[in-house]
Scaffold this active site. Structure first.
Site, PDB file in Angstrom:
ATOM      1  CB  ALA A  63      -0.887  -0.029   1.230  1.00 37.61           C
ATOM      2  N   GLY A 108       0.647  -4.928   1.086  1.00 38.66           N
ATOM      3  CA  GLY A 108      -0.578  -5.022   0.283  1.00 38.66           C
ATOM      4  C   GLY A 108      -0.359  -5.778  -1.025  1.00 38.66           C
ATOM      5  CD  GLU A 111      -2.191  -7.293   3.337  1.00 38.49           C
ATOM      6  OE1 GLU A 111      -1.852  -6.175   2.910  1.00 38.49           O
ATOM      7  OE2 GLU A 111      -2.740  -7.449   4.439  1.00 38.49           O
ATOM      8  CD  GLU A 131       1.711  -5.250   5.983  1.00 42.82           C
ATOM      9  OE1 GLU A 131       2.545  -6.125   6.304  1.00 42.82           O
ATOM     10  OE2 GLU A 131       1.037  -5.310   4.951  1.00 42.82           O
TER      11      GLU A 131
END
Ligand code: DAK
Length: 258
Positions: A63, A108, A111, A131
């Site tokens: 992200a 992300g 993910e 993260e």
């Protein structure tokens, strides 16, 4: 679209996240365009999708840290929901999605790859959930899907340590199904997608649904889901033709058994 490319080759759709200057990091716009692209896939014509990243360095490096750095709690929650909604859409998308992971696959990025049905990668791929080093939890399903894919112990190790792993280790733990050179990756993804697209589309869709839904429930409930989907294939053209074809070949005296 500014950040997403979409092309169709035969029965296969190829979605490319195209933000190479930021290593294809996911911000609000990328996520929005990705969702629109999935919504626009012509399910009457496309039977399998490939998801990849532009450039030769990164699939998705996570992200967008810059965009997230100033988010309030409410904005963070909304961003997490947007990501989760689209990743769930990919996971439940009626046709299979292959992630062709061509480099960094972090946060992300890891993910989104885990919301795809199948992951294959290039030998320069790097995986990780960094993260906790940034003061957050994986927010796009990482705590849920990684444990389901590689087991709770390995998922906890990767998430708690925030350490990255290389392609060969990702293969060893079952996070990816195969590793290719960078040059071989897309041809391999297309070959696999074409093989999937060459099979009966109703049956392939039913298999995806049965596996995904079955993983959420007990084995008894899973068997019931399978029975229903199995039954739903009957009377279809593919079922009638596929079986008739087999029987015709069996009766053909010229056919030499393999
Ligand atoms: N976000 C934004 N920009 C990024 C980025 C990212 N994740 N990763 C790379 N970039 C940008 C860099 O800032 C740089 O931009 P410029 O400086 O050129 O403008 C450009 O991409 C090239 O990166 P580097 O110069 O750093 O390239 P290197 O080869 O030296 O290093 C790297 C590559 C991938 C090792 C490094 O860029 C890196 O460590 N990137 C960050 C990787 C990372 O930590 N990813 C995880 C992000 S956290 C949630 C929702 C979602 C999430 C969490 C919660 N909720 C709201 C609940 C998800 C979180 C994440 O994904």
């Amino acid at each position: 679209m500014g950040f997403i490319d979409y092309e169709v080759e035969g029965f296969v759709g190829i979605i490319t996240i195209n933000r190479p200057k930021a290593l294809n990091a996911l911000n609000d716009e990328v996520l929005g365009e990705l969702e629109q692209t999935f919504d626009a896939v012509d399910l009457g014509a496309v039977r399998c999708l490939i998801l990849t990243g532009a450039g030769d360095k990164s699939f998705v490096a996570g992200a967008d840290i810059g965009a997230m750095s100033t988010m309030s709690k409410a904005e963070g929650t909304a961003f997490g929901k947007k990501g989760n909604d689209i990743f769930l859409k990919i996971e439940k998308f009626p046709i299979p999605v292959i992630a062709a992971i061509n480099g960094f696959c972090l946060g992300g990025g890891c993910e989104i790859s885990m919301s795809c049905d199948i992951r294959i990668c290039s030998d320069n791929a790097v995986f990780g959930q960094p993260e906790v080093g940034l003061g957050i939890t994986p927010g796009f399903g990482g705590t849920q899907r990684l444990a389901r894919l590689v087991g709770a112990g390995m998922a906890k190790q990767l998430i708690y340590t925030a350490k990255n792993i290389k392609a060969d280790e990702a293969y060893r733990i079952g996070l990816v199904n195969a590793v290719y050179t960078q040059e071989e990756l897309m041809p391999a993804a297309k070959k696999m997608a074409a093989a999937i697209a060459g099979n009966a589309p109703i049956a392939v869709r039913a298999c995806k649904k049965a596996i995904n839904e079955g993983l959420q429930v007990s084995i008894d409930e899973g068997a019931a889901i399978e029975e229903e989907l199995f039954g739903s294939c009957f009377e279809s053209y593919d079922q009638r033709e596929g079986m008739a074809n087999f029987l015709r070949k069996k009766d053909d005296p010229k056919k030499v058994p393999e």
